[in-house]
Design a protein around this motif. Structure first.
Motif, PDB file in Angstrom:
ATOM      1  N   ASN A  81       0.838  -1.207   0.000  1.00  0.00           N
ATOM      2  CA  ASN A  81       0.000   0.000   0.000  1.00  0.00           C
ATOM      3  C   ASN A  81       0.870   1.254   0.000  1.00  0.00           C
ATOM      4  OD1 ASN A  81      -1.750  -2.129   0.727  1.00  0.00           O
ATOM      5  ND2 ASN A  81      -3.134  -0.696   1.721  1.00  0.00           N
ATOM      6  N   PHE A  82       1.895   1.253   0.829  1.00  0.00           N
ATOM      7  CA  PHE A  82       2.781   2.408   0.920  1.00  0.00           C
ATOM      8  C   PHE A  82       3.478   2.655  -0.417  1.00  0.00           C
ATOM      9  CE2 PHE A  82       7.076   4.101   1.789  1.00  0.00           C
ATOM     10  CZ  PHE A  82       6.717   5.362   2.258  1.00  0.00           C
ATOM     11  N   LEU A  83       4.013   1.603  -1.010  1.00  0.00           N
ATOM     12  CA  LEU A  83       4.707   1.759  -2.298  1.00  0.00           C
ATOM     13  C   LEU A  83       3.757   2.217  -3.405  1.00  0.00           C
ATOM     14  CD1 LEU A  83       7.136  -1.289  -2.201  1.00  0.00           C
ATOM     15  CD2 LEU A  83       7.733   1.141  -2.050  1.00  0.00           C
ATOM     16  N   THR A  84       2.531   1.711  -3.393  1.00  0.00           N
ATOM     17  CA  THR A  84       1.542   2.141  -4.380  1.00  0.00           C
ATOM     18  C   THR A  84       1.247   3.626  -4.218  1.00  0.00           C
ATOM     19  OG1 THR A  84       0.561  -0.066  -4.448  1.00  0.00           O
ATOM     20  CG2 THR A  84      -0.808   1.756  -5.236  1.00  0.00           C
ATOM     21  N   GLU A  85       1.051   4.060  -2.975  1.00  0.00           N
ATOM     22  CA  GLU A  85       0.796   5.481  -2.715  1.00  0.00           C
ATOM     23  C   GLU A  85       2.001   6.324  -3.135  1.00  0.00           C
ATOM     24  OE1 GLU A  85      -1.977   6.965  -1.756  1.00  0.00           O
ATOM     25  OE2 GLU A  85      -3.129   5.166  -1.330  1.00  0.00           O
ATOM     26  N   LEU A  86       3.199   5.837  -2.835  1.00  0.00           N
ATOM     27  CA  LEU A  86       4.418   6.564  -3.190  1.00  0.00           C
ATOM     28  C   LEU A  86       4.558   6.682  -4.706  1.00  0.00           C
ATOM     29  CD1 LEU A  86       6.950   7.976  -2.134  1.00  0.00           C
ATOM     30  CD2 LEU A  86       8.083   5.737  -2.086  1.00  0.00           C
ATOM     31  N   GLU A  87       4.273   5.602  -5.407  1.00  0.00           N
ATOM     32  CA  GLU A  87       4.329   5.648  -6.875  1.00  0.00           C
ATOM     33  C   GLU A  87       3.325   6.650  -7.433  1.00  0.00           C
ATOM     34  OE1 GLU A  87       3.837   1.537  -8.028  1.00  0.00           O
ATOM     35  OE2 GLU A  87       6.003   1.296  -8.256  1.00  0.00           O
ATOM     36  N   ASP A  88       2.120   6.681  -6.844  1.00  0.00           N
ATOM     37  CA  ASP A  88       1.118   7.652  -7.284  1.00  0.00           C
ATOM     38  C   ASP A  88       1.591   9.084  -7.055  1.00  0.00           C
ATOM     39  OD1 ASP A  88      -0.554   5.637  -8.138  1.00  0.00           O
ATOM     40  OD2 ASP A  88      -1.977   5.822  -6.476  1.00  0.00           O
ATOM     41  N   ILE A  89       2.258   9.319  -5.930  1.00  0.00           N
ATOM     42  CA  ILE A  89       2.794  10.646  -5.646  1.00  0.00           C
ATOM     43  C   ILE A  89       3.865  11.004  -6.681  1.00  0.00           C
ATOM     44  CG2 ILE A  89       4.173  11.996  -4.007  1.00  0.00           C
ATOM     45  CD1 ILE A  89       2.689  10.403  -1.761  1.00  0.00           C
ATOM     46  N   ILE A  90       4.758  10.078  -6.954  1.00  0.00           N
ATOM     47  CA  ILE A  90       5.828  10.316  -7.927  1.00  0.00           C
ATOM     48  C   ILE A  90       5.236  10.612  -9.304  1.00  0.00           C
ATOM     49  CG2 ILE A  90       7.754   9.234  -9.177  1.00  0.00           C
ATOM     50  CD1 ILE A  90       8.258   7.626  -6.531  1.00  0.00           C
ATOM     51  N   ASP A  91       4.192   9.855  -9.675  1.00  0.00           N
ATOM     52  CA  ASP A  91       3.570  10.012 -10.989  1.00  0.00           C
ATOM     53  C   ASP A  91       2.582  11.178 -11.049  1.00  0.00           C
ATOM     54  OD1 ASP A  91       5.021   7.836 -11.864  1.00  0.00           O
ATOM     55  OD2 ASP A  91       3.385   6.416 -11.559  1.00  0.00           O
ATOM     56  N   GLY A  92       2.336  11.803  -9.887  1.00  0.00           N
ATOM     57  CA  GLY A  92       1.426  12.954  -9.852  1.00  0.00           C
ATOM     58  C   GLY A  92      -0.040  12.596  -9.878  1.00  0.00           C
ATOM     59  N   PHE A  93      -0.388  11.353  -9.499  1.00  0.00           N
ATOM     60  CA  PHE A  93      -1.782  10.945  -9.460  1.00  0.00           C
ATOM     61  C   PHE A  93      -2.412  11.363  -8.136  1.00  0.00           C
ATOM     62  CE2 PHE A  93      -0.347   7.277 -12.267  1.00  0.00           C
ATOM     63  CZ  PHE A  93      -0.825   7.878 -13.415  1.00  0.00           C
ATOM     64  N   GLU A  94      -3.655  11.798  -8.204  1.00  0.00           N
ATOM     65  CA  GLU A  94      -4.428  12.067  -6.999  1.00  0.00           C
ATOM     66  C   GLU A  94      -5.306  10.852  -6.745  1.00  0.00           C
ATOM     67  OE1 GLU A  94      -4.786  14.403  -4.553  1.00  0.00           O
ATOM     68  OE2 GLU A  94      -2.927  15.211  -5.354  1.00  0.00           O
ATOM     69  N   THR A  95      -5.151  10.248  -5.590  1.00  0.00           N
ATOM     70  CA  THR A  95      -5.950   9.074  -5.243  1.00  0.00           C
ATOM     71  C   THR A  95      -7.206   9.530  -4.521  1.00  0.00           C
ATOM     72  OG1 THR A  95      -3.905   7.839  -4.933  1.00  0.00           O
ATOM     73  CG2 THR A  95      -5.912   6.843  -4.058  1.00  0.00           C
ATOM     74  N   GLU A  96      -8.354   9.048  -4.977  1.00  0.00           N
ATOM     75  CA  GLU A  96      -9.587   9.347  -4.276  1.00  0.00           C
ATOM     76  C   GLU A  96      -9.926   8.176  -3.376  1.00  0.00           C
ATOM     77  OE1 GLU A  96     -12.973  10.944  -6.208  1.00  0.00           O
ATOM     78  OE2 GLU A  96     -11.775  11.873  -7.778  1.00  0.00           O
ATOM     79  N   ARG A  97     -10.230   8.500  -2.128  1.00  0.00           N
ATOM     80  CA  ARG A  97     -10.601   7.466  -1.177  1.00  0.00           C
ATOM     81  C   ARG A  97     -12.043   7.677  -0.776  1.00  0.00           C
ATOM     82  NH1 ARG A  97      -5.335   8.616  -0.115  1.00  0.00           N
ATOM     83  NH2 ARG A  97      -5.721  10.285   1.337  1.00  0.00           N
ATOM     84  N   PHE A  98     -12.726   6.579  -0.581  1.00  0.00           N
ATOM     85  CA  PHE A  98     -14.132   6.646  -0.201  1.00  0.00           C
ATOM     86  C   PHE A  98     -14.297   5.988   1.149  1.00  0.00           C
ATOM     87  CE2 PHE A  98     -13.758   6.417  -4.800  1.00  0.00           C
ATOM     88  CZ  PHE A  98     -14.472   7.552  -5.178  1.00  0.00           C
ATOM     89  N   ASP A  99     -15.011   6.686   2.044  1.00  0.00           N
ATOM     90  CA  ASP A  99     -15.244   6.125   3.373  1.00  0.00           C
ATOM     91  C   ASP A  99     -16.532   5.359   3.413  1.00  0.00           C
ATOM     92  OD1 ASP A  99     -12.940   7.149   4.493  1.00  0.00           O
ATOM     93  OD2 ASP A  99     -13.874   9.079   4.859  1.00  0.00           O
TER      94      ASP A  99
END
Length: 99
Positions: A81-99
């Motif tokens: 999960n951490f690496l996926t989030e880090l890759e998204d940050i590097i690639d400039g993706f905004e992750t949307e999370r739903f509660d």
């Protein structure tokens, strides 16, 4: 940097408690872990923006001392999960999370 480390530590404490509890109590710790993990990720994004120069890829990012320190502390099931989030940050993706 202090705030990001506080969120990280709180998330890791919640992870530890989540592993020791079950039922409603376990679910509460799981929710707390998720909330603080994503607070940590949000702070990570802010920290990332302050880096100059920014690492160009995940391999360069993993060489940063702070990233190494977090990676050593993150439990194995959470590392992906951490690496996926880090890759998204590097690639400039905004992750949307739903509660």
């Amino acid at each position: 940097m202090k705030k990001i480390d506080e969120y990280f530590e709180t998330a890791m404490e919640a992870w530890g408690m989540m592993q020791k509890t079950s039922g409603d109590e376990g679910a509460e710790w799981a929710e707390r872990f998720e909330r603080y993990f994503y607070e940590f990720i949000d702070e990570l994004k802010i920290w990332w923006e302050s880096l100059d120069p920014q690492p160009a890829n995940i391999e360069e990012a993993e060489e940063l001392p702070q990233i190494k320190q977090w990676m050593e502390s993150i439990p194995d099931p959470v590392q992906l999960n951490f690496l996926t989030e880090l890759e998204d940050i590097i690639d400039g993706f905004e992750t949307e999370r739903f509660d």
